[in-house]
Design a protein around this motif. Structure first.
Motif, PDB file in Angstrom:
ATOM      1  N   UNK A 166      34.974  30.716  40.784  1.00 48.90           N
ATOM      2  CA  UNK A 166      36.382  30.376  40.984  1.00 48.90           C
ATOM      3  C   UNK A 166      37.215  30.736  39.770  1.00 48.90           C
ATOM      4  N   UNK A 167      36.657  30.499  38.580  1.00 49.51           N
ATOM      5  CA  UNK A 167      37.351  30.871  37.353  1.00 49.51           C
ATOM      6  C   UNK A 167      37.565  32.380  37.288  1.00 49.51           C
ATOM      7  N   UNK A 168      36.598  33.155  37.781  1.00 51.89           N
ATOM      8  CA  UNK A 168      36.747  34.618  37.795  1.00 51.89           C
ATOM      9  C   UNK A 168      37.915  35.037  38.668  1.00 51.89           C
ATOM     10  N   UNK A 169      38.097  34.363  39.800  1.00 52.57           N
ATOM     11  CA  UNK A 169      39.231  34.683  40.681  1.00 52.57           C
ATOM     12  C   UNK A 169      40.546  34.399  39.964  1.00 52.57           C
ATOM     13  N   UNK A 170      40.660  33.249  39.304  1.00 48.27           N
ATOM     14  CA  UNK A 170      41.937  32.846  38.704  1.00 48.27           C
ATOM     15  C   UNK A 170      42.194  33.392  37.307  1.00 48.27           C
ATOM     16  N   UNK A 171      41.170  33.532  36.474  1.00 44.02           N
ATOM     17  CA  UNK A 171      41.401  33.772  35.056  1.00 44.02           C
ATOM     18  C   UNK A 171      40.944  35.118  34.524  1.00 44.02           C
ATOM     19  N   UNK A 172      40.151  35.877  35.267  1.00 45.26           N
ATOM     20  CA  UNK A 172      39.601  37.136  34.741  1.00 45.26           C
ATOM     21  C   UNK A 172      40.677  38.170  34.485  1.00 45.26           C
ATOM     22  N   UNK A 173      40.392  39.008  33.481  1.00 44.06           N
ATOM     23  CA  UNK A 173      41.183  40.187  33.135  1.00 44.06           C
ATOM     24  C   UNK A 173      42.585  39.870  32.636  1.00 44.06           C
ATOM     25  N   UNK A 174      42.853  38.614  32.323  1.00 43.02           N
ATOM     26  CA  UNK A 174      44.148  38.215  31.805  1.00 43.02           C
ATOM     27  C   UNK A 174      44.294  38.712  30.375  1.00 43.02           C
ATOM     28  N   UNK A 175      45.405  39.199  29.886  1.00 47.65           N
ATOM     29  CA  UNK A 175      46.714  39.258  30.543  1.00 47.65           C
ATOM     30  C   UNK A 175      47.025  40.611  31.181  1.00 47.65           C
ATOM     31  N   UNK A 176      46.086  41.556  31.146  1.00 52.37           N
ATOM     32  CA  UNK A 176      46.382  42.918  31.606  1.00 52.37           C
ATOM     33  C   UNK A 176      46.228  43.130  33.107  1.00 52.37           C
ATOM     34  N   UNK A 177      45.490  42.273  33.774  1.00 56.40           N
ATOM     35  CA  UNK A 177      45.273  42.392  35.219  1.00 56.40           C
ATOM     36  C   UNK A 177      44.886  41.016  35.729  1.00 56.40           C
ATOM     37  N   UNK A 178      44.389  40.961  36.948  1.00 56.08           N
ATOM     38  CA  UNK A 178      43.898  39.715  37.498  1.00 56.08           C
ATOM     39  C   UNK A 178      44.962  38.879  38.187  1.00 56.08           C
ATOM     40  N   UNK A 179      44.527  37.716  38.644  1.00 55.31           N
ATOM     41  CA  UNK A 179      45.360  36.789  39.408  1.00 55.31           C
ATOM     42  C   UNK A 179      46.653  36.448  38.664  1.00 55.31           C
ATOM     43  N   UNK A 180      46.521  36.027  37.426  1.00 56.92           N
ATOM     44  CA  UNK A 180      47.691  35.600  36.661  1.00 56.92           C
ATOM     45  C   UNK A 180      48.730  36.682  36.499  1.00 56.92           C
TER      46      UNK A 180
ATOM     47  N   UNK B  61      49.241  39.378  38.439  1.00 56.44           N
ATOM     48  CA  UNK B  61      49.893  39.706  39.711  1.00 56.44           C
ATOM     49  C   UNK B  61      50.767  38.545  40.193  1.00 56.44           C
ATOM     50  N   UNK B  62      50.399  37.308  39.865  1.00 55.82           N
ATOM     51  CA  UNK B  62      51.225  36.141  40.194  1.00 55.82           C
ATOM     52  C   UNK B  62      52.545  36.228  39.437  1.00 55.82           C
ATOM     53  N   UNK B  63      52.489  36.582  38.163  1.00 54.46           N
ATOM     54  CA  UNK B  63      53.661  36.561  37.293  1.00 54.46           C
ATOM     55  C   UNK B  63      54.500  37.827  37.330  1.00 54.46           C
ATOM     56  N   UNK B  64      53.989  38.926  37.846  1.00 50.74           N
ATOM     57  CA  UNK B  64      54.598  40.232  37.602  1.00 50.74           C
ATOM     58  C   UNK B  64      56.085  40.311  37.937  1.00 50.74           C
ATOM     59  N   UNK B  65      56.564  39.567  38.914  1.00 49.58           N
ATOM     60  CA  UNK B  65      57.964  39.654  39.287  1.00 49.58           C
ATOM     61  C   UNK B  65      58.783  38.438  38.874  1.00 49.58           C
TER      62      UNK B  65
END
Length: 192
Positions: free
Chosen positions: A95-109, A111-115
């Protein structure tokens, strides 16, 4: 991402009209949840990149649906929160991989924040392993300062019938206002 294993989605809005006093306008929270297959359920794997890619996709899709549910532009979004309930055959790190991986260059966070973010900021998040009908408290923070007191809030969510043992429930929450009647004066921002 054509092969994303989304099984179900649910969107709902909580509107608060009275919190101590009648509010000038309702305080609204949009919740969007997706039930997905956990491709790593019941097996250990060091490389969680597959789940990070799913997170990147879901962060954008779920946050856009939440914004559309409130019928607002990104500039009006004030609070953000996220979470994940991993079914019993999975592990919390998935679950952590879904939410936190590849931050800040990619990942859930990202794409959530991009706009919708004025400046770079962490989205509050919560992950746990649970059984079917499990609930999860989603922490909410201000879009450009997760620890600004006027917007620190939470909402409890669950997805009836999910997650099954080999599933995950991924959650996004956005708000269009601070916490109702926020009035801790030394931590208030210009929006309160």
């Amino acid at each position: 991402m054509a092969n994303i294993p989304i099984l179900k989605m649910m969107t709902w809005i909580e509107e608060t009209f009275v919190e101590g006093l009648i509010l000038d306008k309702p305080s609204r929270k949009a919740v969007v949840m997706a039930v997905i297959k956990n491709s790593m359920a019941d097996r250990y794997k060091d490389d969680l990149g597959e789940l990070a890619a799913i997170g990147h996709y879901l962060g954008g899709v779920l946050s856009a649906k939440a914004k559309d549910a409130l019928g607002i532009e990104w500039a009006v979004v004030e609070g953000l929160g996220s979470g994940c309930i991993v079914g019993e055959d999975g592990e919390i790190e998935q679950g952590a991989a879904v939410l936190y991986s590849e931050y800040p260059n990619a990942g859930f966070g990202k794409s959530f924040r991009q706009q919708n973010i004025e400046r770079h900021n962490d989205v509050m998040g919560n992950v746990k392993v649970g059984s079917m009908n499990e609930s999860l408290d989603i922490l909410i923070g201000y879009k450009s300062d997760a620890f600004l007191c006027s917007h620190r809030d939470s909402i409890t969510v669950n997805f009836p019938g999910a997650p099954r043992r080999d599933e995950m429930v991924v959650v996004v929450v956005i708000t269009d206002s601070p916490r109702p009647n926020a009035r801790i004066k030394d931590l208030r921002n210009k929006h309160v």
